[in-house]
Design an enzyme around this catalytic site. Sequence first.
Site, PDB file in Angstrom:
ATOM      1  N   GLU A 100      -4.426   2.940   9.789  1.00  0.00           N
ATOM      2  CA  GLU A 100      -4.541   4.417   9.722  1.00  0.00           C
ATOM      3  C   GLU A 100      -5.990   4.845   9.485  1.00  0.00           C
ATOM      4  O   GLU A 100      -6.415   5.899   9.965  1.00  0.00           O
ATOM      5  CB  GLU A 100      -3.588   4.953   8.638  1.00  0.00           C
ATOM      6  CG  GLU A 100      -2.135   4.850   9.095  1.00  0.00           C
ATOM      7  CD  GLU A 100      -1.127   4.544   8.001  1.00  0.00           C
ATOM      8  OE1 GLU A 100      -1.412   4.789   6.819  1.00  0.00           O
ATOM      9  OE2 GLU A 100      -0.037   4.039   8.343  1.00  0.00           O
TER      10      GLU A 100
ATOM     11  N   LYS B   6       0.247   4.216   0.547  1.00  0.00           N
ATOM     12  CA  LYS B   6      -0.274   5.263   1.443  1.00  0.00           C
ATOM     13  C   LYS B   6      -0.402   6.601   0.691  1.00  0.00           C
ATOM     14  O   LYS B   6      -0.785   6.597  -0.474  1.00  0.00           O
ATOM     15  CB  LYS B   6       0.613   5.373   2.690  1.00  0.00           C
ATOM     16  CG  LYS B   6       0.781   4.020   3.378  1.00  0.00           C
ATOM     17  CD  LYS B   6       1.317   4.090   4.784  1.00  0.00           C
ATOM     18  CE  LYS B   6       1.445   2.679   5.340  1.00  0.00           C
ATOM     19  NZ  LYS B   6       1.872   2.639   6.720  1.00  0.00           N
TER      20      LYS B   6
ATOM     21  N   SER C 202       6.297  -3.175   9.382  1.00  0.00           N
ATOM     22  CA  SER C 202       7.761  -3.130   9.383  1.00  0.00           C
ATOM     23  C   SER C 202       8.412  -4.369   8.764  1.00  0.00           C
ATOM     24  O   SER C 202       9.483  -4.796   9.206  1.00  0.00           O
ATOM     25  CB  SER C 202       8.304  -2.891  10.793  1.00  0.00           C
ATOM     26  OG  SER C 202       7.927  -1.606  11.246  1.00  0.00           O
TER      27      SER C 202
ATOM     28  N   HIS D 226      -7.455  -0.455   7.102  1.00  0.00           N
ATOM     29  CA  HIS D 226      -6.041  -0.282   7.461  1.00  0.00           C
ATOM     30  C   HIS D 226      -5.976   0.464   8.797  1.00  0.00           C
ATOM     31  O   HIS D 226      -6.830   1.313   9.083  1.00  0.00           O
ATOM     32  CB  HIS D 226      -5.293   0.491   6.371  1.00  0.00           C
ATOM     33  CG  HIS D 226      -3.826   0.625   6.666  1.00  0.00           C
ATOM     34  ND1 HIS D 226      -3.335   1.638   7.465  1.00  0.00           N
ATOM     35  CD2 HIS D 226      -2.768  -0.151   6.329  1.00  0.00           C
ATOM     36  CE1 HIS D 226      -2.013   1.477   7.579  1.00  0.00           C
ATOM     37  NE2 HIS D 226      -1.651   0.397   6.907  1.00  0.00           N
TER      38      HIS D 226
ATOM     39  N   ASN E  44       0.899  -1.148   0.000  1.00  0.00           N
ATOM     40  CA  ASN E  44       0.000   0.000   0.000  1.00  0.00           C
ATOM     41  C   ASN E  44       0.941   1.202   0.000  1.00  0.00           C
ATOM     42  O   ASN E  44       1.782   1.319   0.891  1.00  0.00           O
ATOM     43  CB  ASN E  44      -0.848  -0.106   1.285  1.00  0.00           C
ATOM     44  CG  ASN E  44      -1.309   1.211   1.836  1.00  0.00           C
ATOM     45  OD1 ASN E  44      -1.453   2.195   1.110  1.00  0.00           O
ATOM     46  ND2 ASN E  44      -1.550   1.241   3.149  1.00  0.00           N
TER      47      ASN E  44
ATOM     48  N   GLY F 127       4.747   1.318  10.421  1.00  0.00           N
ATOM     49  CA  GLY F 127       5.218   2.671  10.148  1.00  0.00           C
ATOM     50  C   GLY F 127       6.556   3.021  10.775  1.00  0.00           C
ATOM     51  O   GLY F 127       7.221   2.166  11.374  1.00  0.00           O
TER      52      GLY F 127
ATOM     53  N   GLU G 139      -1.963  -6.860  10.802  1.00  0.00           N
ATOM     54  CA  GLU G 139      -0.994  -5.781  10.960  1.00  0.00           C
ATOM     55  C   GLU G 139      -1.103  -5.209  12.374  1.00  0.00           C
ATOM     56  O   GLU G 139      -1.959  -4.343  12.631  1.00  0.00           O
ATOM     57  CB  GLU G 139      -1.257  -4.679   9.929  1.00  0.00           C
ATOM     58  CG  GLU G 139      -1.171  -5.181   8.495  1.00  0.00           C
ATOM     59  CD  GLU G 139      -0.889  -4.040   7.530  1.00  0.00           C
ATOM     60  OE1 GLU G 139       0.206  -4.012   6.959  1.00  0.00           O
ATOM     61  OE2 GLU G 139      -1.756  -3.167   7.369  1.00  0.00           O
TER      62      GLU G 139
HETATM   63  P1  PGA Z   1       5.281  -0.462   7.042  1.00  0.00           P
HETATM   64  O1  PGA Z   1       3.727  -0.297   6.727  1.00  0.00           O
HETATM   65  O2  PGA Z   1       5.766  -1.692   6.304  1.00  0.00           O
HETATM   66  O3  PGA Z   1       5.903   0.781   6.546  1.00  0.00           O
HETATM   67  O4  PGA Z   1       5.412  -0.641   8.526  1.00  0.00           O
HETATM   68  C1  PGA Z   1       2.886  -1.410   6.753  1.00  0.00           C
HETATM   69  C2  PGA Z   1       1.471  -1.013   6.487  1.00  0.00           C
HETATM   70  O5  PGA Z   1       1.029   0.051   6.921  1.00  0.00           O
HETATM   71  O6  PGA Z   1       0.741  -1.776   5.836  1.00  0.00           O
END
Ligand code: PGA
Length: 262
Positions: free
Chosen positions: A102, A14, A218, A100, A12, A178, A172
Amino acid sequence: MRKLAKLYIGTNTKMYKTVADTVAFLTELGRLTADIDRQAFELFVIPSFTALESARKCVPPALVKIGAQNMHWEDEGQFTGEISPPMLKELGVEIVEIGHSERRHVFGESDADENKKVLAALKHGFTPLLCVGETLAQKELGISDESLSIQLKIGLSGVAREDARKLWVAYEPVWAIGVNGIPASAGYAAEKQWVIKRVLGDIFGDAGREIPVFYGGSVNPGNAAELIAQPYIDGLFIGRSAWNACAFNELIRKVVPVFAGK
Ligand code: PGA
């Protein structure tokens, strides 16, 4: 240990890539990964709404499936700023990411909202990718499993048993996502993926255990192979480590042989 026939890897992007960025990224990613057999490997990219039309045109669906990061559940209406299922259908989008972290924690979406989106996505023939994960507070209280179970049972409420095979789920953990995220250990991720598979089995029976469940949070070149070697991790859902096509291609090539030997 059960293994699904296919490995899934996706990202994704973002709110990071413009239309031009997305097209450059996808074109290169398609070219770099074209030789990897897609019978056993599904690659997907979920760009911003503005880039969806160009994204779908610049790389064939056989190489990369395209998803939207969000979707409203109504077909139309007085919902300023929202995007409807028919609008995404028109662009040839295949996947809709729902819930997600967020969306849930920055924009306040509830499990009931995610459920309406899942049902709308199925109604319109999209693959719903439902994201679930416990917060740090829930983890520290020892209620991660309960939280995952609630997110799945509400998020997938009313989904017919015969539609289970159309679903994708991403695990997740909120604390792992993030720039400030701490990657989950492979062992912890595997344990929670098993919890998710068990709940999906409770909801849908055998068909539930066939739903692909991905790990995200991550994922990076250092932990991707170990994660995919775990039982019940059917794919990886990646943010930062996937946004450069060359680096993403290298990560994919580390993971594909590990999955094949799983
Ligand atoms: P990240 O994001 O790999 O940068 O931690 C994962 C996600 O938000 O799906």
